[in-house]
Design an enzyme around this catalytic site. Sequence first.
Site, short mmCIF file in Angstrom:
data_model
loop_
_atom_site.label_atom_id
_atom_site.label_comp_id
_atom_site.label_asym_id
_atom_site.label_seq_id
_atom_site.Cartn_x
_atom_site.Cartn_y
_atom_site.Cartn_z
N GLY A 150 -1.71 7.64 0.07
CA GLY A 150 -2.06 7.75 1.48
C GLY A 150 -0.87 7.71 2.42
O GLY A 150 0.22 8.17 2.09
N ILE A 151 -1.09 7.14 3.59
CA ILE A 151 -0.03 7.13 4.60
C ILE A 151 1.13 6.23 4.17
O ILE A 151 2.26 6.45 4.59
CB ILE A 151 -0.56 6.68 5.98
CG1 ILE A 151 -1.07 5.23 5.95
CG2 ILE A 151 -1.63 7.63 6.48
CD1 ILE A 151 -1.35 4.69 7.33
N GLY A 152 0.87 5.24 3.33
CA GLY A 152 1.95 4.38 2.85
C GLY A 152 2.96 5.15 2.02
O GLY A 152 4.17 5.02 2.22
N SER A 175 -6.54 -0.14 13.14
CA SER A 175 -7.44 1.01 13.27
C SER A 175 -8.22 0.91 14.57
O SER A 175 -8.53 -0.20 15.05
CB SER A 175 -8.41 1.06 12.09
OG SER A 175 -9.42 2.04 12.30
N GLY A 186 0.83 -1.20 0.00
CA GLY A 186 0.00 0.00 0.00
C GLY A 186 0.86 1.24 0.00
O GLY A 186 0.53 2.24 0.65
N TYR A 202 -14.90 -4.59 7.76
CA TYR A 202 -13.66 -3.81 7.92
C TYR A 202 -13.22 -3.80 9.38
O TYR A 202 -12.04 -4.01 9.69
CB TYR A 202 -13.89 -2.38 7.42
CG TYR A 202 -12.70 -1.47 7.61
CD1 TYR A 202 -11.60 -1.54 6.76
CD2 TYR A 202 -12.68 -0.54 8.65
CE1 TYR A 202 -10.51 -0.71 6.94
CE2 TYR A 202 -11.60 0.29 8.83
CZ TYR A 202 -10.51 0.20 7.98
OH TYR A 202 -9.42 1.03 8.17
#
Length: 283
Positions: free
Chosen positions: A14-16, A140, A10, A165
Amino acid sequence: MHEKQVLITGGTNGIGLAAAKALAALGAHVAIVGRNAVRTKVAAAEIQVRAHKDARVTSFVADLASQAAVRRLAAEVLLRHARIDVLINNAGAMNRSRQLTQDGIELTWAVNHLAPFLLTTLLLDRLIASAPSRIITTASDAHRGADIPFHDLNAENGYSGFLKYKQTKLANILFAQELARRLAGTGVVSSSFHPGLVASGFNQNNGALMSLAMLVLRPLSRSVEKGAETLIWLAHAANPADIDGGYFVDLSRRLPSPQARDTQAARRLWQVSEQQCAGPAPS
């Protein structure tokens, strides 16, 4: 991080991507995994621009919904990288409708939990040989209130995208904790973290209504750079002895839900995951 080899799934947005840029800037050799070949190539170029002059950036393309693809990815990583100092299991998704992969597994469970489980176990020998090393899994706080549905992992008796999720994020924490237990004494530490509500492309694959909801939440969201802070800290700055088996939020160890502290559930999840990943390796 100078000369350390990092592998991050990932890593194309995003954060990746934010973490990959920051770690490469610190001198780490960074390998990213993406699903789309063009996007992965573009992301690797963006990381290289920000990288320390001695840092190497490499990339891999794999569909993590496919166990055969995960096995091929692991084989390619082992072929191209003699050591792995940090493995970051960051790829994840949420799907509004129930879908099955070609392996017959519910898609969100396959990508968010089984893919990191399988990839990590396939790379474990290299990680141990590279010790001291670290394994970090993006979880999360959405895990709170969820249970692992051992009786219905494929959601055949009803499906909710957000509930599935939540279950996968609980599985991420249980996996990271059980991994830490199994790797005790090897020099490899395992941890998980919550990045917060991040303004990224996450959850934009579920139709106009969900995209609108994410747009409404954007003013309340943190930047991808802020969301990646704990990940970057776990990768290089944290004391390994202090992070092993832990769940972290904003650079601090936090207590996850009671379900996420259930050691019996963690062991059972490991065994079930092994069974779900027991298909034949590609020829």
